[in-house]
Write an enzyme that holds these catalytic residues in place. Structure first.
Site, mmCIF file in Angstrom:
data_model
loop_
_atom_site.group_PDB
_atom_site.id
_atom_site.type_symbol
_atom_site.label_atom_id
_atom_site.label_comp_id
_atom_site.label_asym_id
_atom_site.label_seq_id
_atom_site.Cartn_x
_atom_site.Cartn_y
_atom_site.Cartn_z
ATOM 1 N N LEU A 1 0.569 5.185 -0.052
ATOM 2 C CA LEU A 1 -0.067 4.769 -1.131
ATOM 3 C C LEU A 1 -1.512 4.045 -0.719
ATOM 4 O O LEU A 1 -2.529 4.527 -1.414
ATOM 5 C CB LEU A 1 0.425 3.884 -1.847
ATOM 6 C CG LEU A 1 1.554 4.505 -2.762
ATOM 7 C CD1 LEU A 1 2.542 3.564 -3.626
ATOM 8 C CD2 LEU A 1 1.066 5.488 -3.656
ATOM 9 N N VAL B 1 4.661 3.133 -8.296
ATOM 10 C CA VAL B 1 5.666 3.561 -7.414
ATOM 11 C C VAL B 1 5.633 2.510 -6.215
ATOM 12 O O VAL B 1 4.854 1.758 -5.746
ATOM 13 C CB VAL B 1 5.606 4.822 -7.010
ATOM 14 C CG1 VAL B 1 5.448 5.657 -8.393
ATOM 15 C CG2 VAL B 1 3.987 5.116 -6.319
ATOM 16 N N GLU B 2 6.797 2.834 -5.266
ATOM 17 C CA GLU B 2 7.047 2.132 -4.149
ATOM 18 C C GLU B 2 7.068 0.577 -4.297
ATOM 19 O O GLU B 2 6.533 -0.209 -3.495
ATOM 20 C CB GLU B 2 6.135 2.444 -3.056
ATOM 21 C CG GLU B 2 6.509 4.019 -2.479
ATOM 22 C CD GLU B 2 5.574 4.233 -1.087
ATOM 23 O OE1 GLU B 2 5.115 3.399 -0.504
ATOM 24 O OE2 GLU B 2 5.726 5.589 -0.678
ATOM 25 N N GLY B 3 7.596 0.025 -5.365
ATOM 26 C CA GLY B 3 7.754 -1.171 -5.600
ATOM 27 C C GLY B 3 6.405 -1.570 -6.659
ATOM 28 O O GLY B 3 5.447 -1.507 -6.130
ATOM 29 N N ARG C 1 5.167 2.429 3.557
ATOM 30 C CA ARG C 1 4.673 1.936 2.620
ATOM 31 C C ARG C 1 3.122 1.633 3.148
ATOM 32 O O ARG C 1 2.024 1.395 2.175
ATOM 33 C CB ARG C 1 5.164 0.494 1.793
ATOM 34 C CG ARG C 1 4.573 -0.026 0.507
ATOM 35 C CD ARG C 1 5.054 -1.208 0.709
ATOM 36 N NE ARG C 1 6.327 -1.511 -0.365
ATOM 37 C CZ ARG C 1 7.365 -2.116 -0.097
ATOM 38 N NH1 ARG C 1 7.406 -2.703 1.083
ATOM 39 N NH2 ARG C 1 8.543 -2.250 -0.565
#
Length: 834
Positions: free
Chosen positions: A383, A501-503, A379
């Site tokens: 991003l 995305v990714e949380g 993460r």
């Protein structure tokens, strides 16, 4: 008078011991010395002193003699703590314990150790990594652009896909022993950043195989046989991986996935083996439509006890070939014209042998820990890198555009309203790039800072949204009208994808950043929870009284800093003198955060994790401190370039203003009003002075990105090198490069304009050639200068114009081009196979 001094010495001494969180032995010595001084100087009667000693001695002995303290105080406290301690499920515990803590723990503890931050090496590239960035990555940028990928291919072109596979883009994190590139986290970040300044589909297609997915999971947890089989194929691009986690009914709450696999026996390769009968429904799976190997997370169930352990081992990860019987995959989602490959996958009662479990049978039930530990690192790269890239695209191109675009006879970048937006854009890019670099540097030092990665994901994507939105506002119709000449509209469309995305960002802010931070970064809370649950009295006792000392220390520090405005806070040696106020402000806010956290946990208790507004504000303070210190570290790492100071001041003041706003909102909305009042009186008795960057700072920042120079170059470093022979979109940059010379010609002709020999240079670029011809005819400029003005006018006009199409938007032509290229690619593939 001596009596007053004696009493004052008691108060001052107690305050100093509290301020420095002194050990009980020092308290004992200090109080004994104070009583002795009173007796020696006759400042109190013998009886009074004896009473003082009789009162103090048992308390000091109880607190100093560890076995006695454990028996009398710590054991009852442990029992009480167990009752109020928030209960964590196994999945929550795995998430909390994923990764490790780093500089974020220093910021959370109230007294940051600046040496730890400043000693972190600046991120660098090896010669091989730099060459890959300069050559292969630059060429992949040449092969891919947002317009073709969205309007023609709905994907990368076949040529770009082939190049990415052949050159090892899909295996950057795979060690060289398996045929991969073996790149550092920083190199990985730099590649994704550069691709994102050109084409989001290229960036996503490269970053997913190198982020949370089969390759990373195999590297850390796979069996040797799995590594030997898959990693070379992944490195060569022969296999394209995806990882399926998200379920329709367990999106952000991924730990609650309903996809299940029942342990059973089944036939595989002609013999009966142990495995799972898995059913799944997954969506939002990036690269799924083109993946050849599917990573899959599911909840393992063993009702018949075939594994000899628990009936519900938990989340497990398997690696399944695309052509495995029962796998349904290939359909696509359409995520806001980002057009990277993304889609669903399903399966019903698919038998998967145990050998496909990542890590083998021993890792059944270990999937959630795997995912959380890998996400803690991944993460921090994917991003943040892609969104910094999009932000640099916006700043680089918009800064150039406003310099060459004129309205009301002056560049639009000269208008104060535009400068305000430009300053936000550039300031946020400087800050987010600093965060990206520091997070990557931490990873390359062996850290896996889960809280830092959540901060980077949330704040970099949110600030990228601000940057792109401001860019769209500045360029107006140029950004609205789609076409191959529009450099920003696709980024504008795609920003919400990164937010999601990714949380999802709301969850990341209100649950993850502070939820993990409060437990992992606090110097005592996690130890208290672990030892209380395990009934380990010795470490519980040490943590409990460490916690008490920590709480009172931060009270003393907060009060001192509040009364003095933090004026006497120490700063690290050897840092830029003009930035020392920011170091002081960081330390003061760190102390306030630590105190507010402890009081919030004490007054709100286990309900704190459900108070998203409260945890969001506490997390905002922590995040802004990390952003601020990233900015300060970047300035030191880059050798303190004085030209960059406007960027530094803007980013630092913005972070402090946001932290101050979060603090004031925290006090205004804290659910326990007594705690809020206490925090105000102790921490900010005279208020908290923070302000946003002023207009002078904004003008200085805006000016830097509208002219060539080292400051602008550093700000947009790592972007694709726009070249007109590759894409006409580069016309803006070509005109920007010529603009200083054209400006110099205009300045030289001012006297001729005043004398009436020639008119002022027209803002209508189609008339600029006539103006230059007139100047040449009068001998005011040379033929070479006239040609230079003509080149500028042509490229600037190309940059300002917007695309137009036939009434059917040339759809038929675009489809024909696509089909012809696909047919050619198919022929090439057949020839290679033959």
């Amino acid at each position: 008078m001596f009596l007053s001094i004696w009493i004052g010495a008691l108060v001052a001494g107690a305050f100093l011991l509290t301020f420095h969180q002194a050990r009980m032995a020092l308290w004992t010595v200090g109080i004994a010395a104070w009583i002795a001084a009173g007796w020696f100087f006759g400042l109190a009667s013998a009886g009074a002193l004896a009473i003082m000693a009789a009162v103090a001695a048992p308390i000091l002995l109880l607190l100093t003699i560890t076995p006695l303290r454990r028996a009398v105080l710590s054991r009852p406290a442990m029992a009480g703590f167990r009752k109020i301690m928030p209960r964590m499920s196994a999945t929550e515990q795995a998430a909390v314990e994923a990764g490790n803590v780093w500089w974020d723990a220093e910021l959370f503890a109230g007294r940051p150790d600046w040496k730890r931050l400043l000693a972190t090496p600046a991120p660098t590239l090896t010669p091989e990594e730099q060459s890959f960035l300069d050559v292969e990555t630059e060429h992949l940028c040449d092969l891919a652009n947002d317009w073709d990928s969205t309007s023609v291919w709905q994907d990368l072109s076949p040529e770009a896909w082939t190049y990415a596979k052949d050159k090892g883009f899909l295996g950057m994190i795979i060690p060289k022993a398996y045929g991969g590139r073996g790149f550092s986290a920083y190199a990985h970040s730099q590649v994704i950043q550069k691709l994102s300044t050109r084409c989001s589909a290229a960036a996503v297609s490269v970053m997913v195989p190198n982020s949370l997915g089969p390759a990373e999971l195999l590297l850390h947890y796979g069996t040797e046989a799995q590594k030997d089989h898959y990693l070379p194929r992944l490195a060569r691009g022969e296999e394209i991986p995806c990882f399926a986690l998200t379920n329709p009914y367990a999106g952000s709450d991924a730990a609650s996935i309903t996809d299940t696999g029942v342990v059973c026996k089944g036939m595989w390769k002609g013999e009966e083996v142990l495995g799972f009968r898995i059913s799944w429904r997954k969506r939002y799976i990036t690269l799924a439509p083109v993946a050849t190997v599917l990573g899959l997370a599911f909840r393992a169930i063993d009702p018949d006890g075939l594994l000899g352990g628990e009936a519900e081992p938990g989340i497990t990860c398997v690696l399944i070939p695309r052509d495995h019987p029962g796998v349904n995959i290939g359909r696509r989602h359409w995520p806001l014209n980002a057009v990277f490959q993304n889609g669903p996958t399903t399966g019903d009662d698919v038998f998967v042998p145990m050998e496909m479990v990542i890590g083998g049978r021993d890792q059944v039930g270990g999937g959630w820990r795997m995912l959380m530990e890998c996400l803690a690192a991944g993460r921090a790269i994917s991003l943040p890198s892609s969104n910094v890239g999009m932000s640099k695209l916006a700043v680089g191109m918009v800064g150039a555009y406003v310099a060459i675009r004129r309205q009301f006879n002056q560049p639009i970048g000269a208008f104060e309203g535009v400068q305000e937006a430009l300053a936000r854009m550039a300031g946020h890019v400087y800050a987010t790039d600093a965060v990206r670099r520091l997070a990557a540097a931490a990873l390359d030092q062996g850290e896996k800072p889960s809280v830092v990665s959540a901060i980077a994901k949330y704040h970099v994507t949110e600030r990228a949204r601000i940057v792109v939105n401001d860019g769209m506002d500045v360029i107006g119709g140029k950004g609205v009208c789609m076409g191959p000449g529009n450099f920003l509209a696709r980024a504008y469309q795609q920003i919400p994808v990164a937010i999601t995305v990714e949380g999802a960002n709301i969850m990341t802010r209100t649950l993850i950043i502070y939820g993990q931070g409060a437990i992992r970064c606090h110097p005592y809370v996690l130890t208290l929870m672990r030892t209380a649950g395990a009934g380990e009295i010795k470490p519980f006792d040490a943590a409990l009284f460490g916690y008490v000392g920590f709480l009172f220390r931060n009270m003393a520090r907060a009060l001192t800093f509040g009364l003095t405005g933090g004026a006497f806070i120490g700063t690290p040696g050897g840092v830029a003198p003009q930035l020392k106020p920011y170091y002081r402000a960081t330390t003061r806010f760190s102390t306030l955060l630590a105190l507010a956290s402890d009081l919030s946990m004490a007054t709100v208790g286990g309900a704190l994790k459900r108070k998203g507004a409260l945890t969001g504000r506490l997390g905002d303070i922590l995040s802004q401190l990390f952003i601020l210190t990233s900015v300060l570290k970047r300035f030191e790492d880059e050798g303190r370039p004085v030209e960059d100071l406007p960027f530094v001041h803007w980013a630092a003041q913005d972070a402090l203003a946001r932290a101050g706003a979060a603090w004031r909102s925290l006090l205004a909305n804290h659910p326990n009003r007594a705690a809020a009042l206490f925090l105000k009186l102790i921490g900010t008795p005279f208020g908290l002075r923070t302000s946003e960057p002023d207009d002078r700072c904004a003008a200085a920042v805006a000016g830097l990105i509208q002219r060539h120079g080292p400051a602008r170059d550093r700000l947009v470093a790592g972007s694709w090198s726009a070249r007109i022979e590759v894409d006409p979109i580069a016309a803006t940059i070509v005109a920007f490069d010529l603009h200083p010379q054209v400006e110099a010609i205009e300045r030289r002709l001012k006297e001729a304009v005043r004398a009436g020999r020639i008119g002022r240079a027209p803002q209508n670029l189609t008339l600029l050639n006539d103006w230059a011809a007139d100047a040449e005819g009068q001998g005011l400029i040379t033929a070479e200068e006239r040609a230079l003005v003509a080149r500028f006018a042509a490229h600037a006009d190309m940059a300002i114009q917007v695309d137009d199409f036939a009434p059917d938007f040339d759809i038929a032509a675009g489809l024909a081009r696509r089909e012809a290229a696909l047919a050619e690619a198919a022929k090439t593939t057949k020839k290679k196979a033959a």
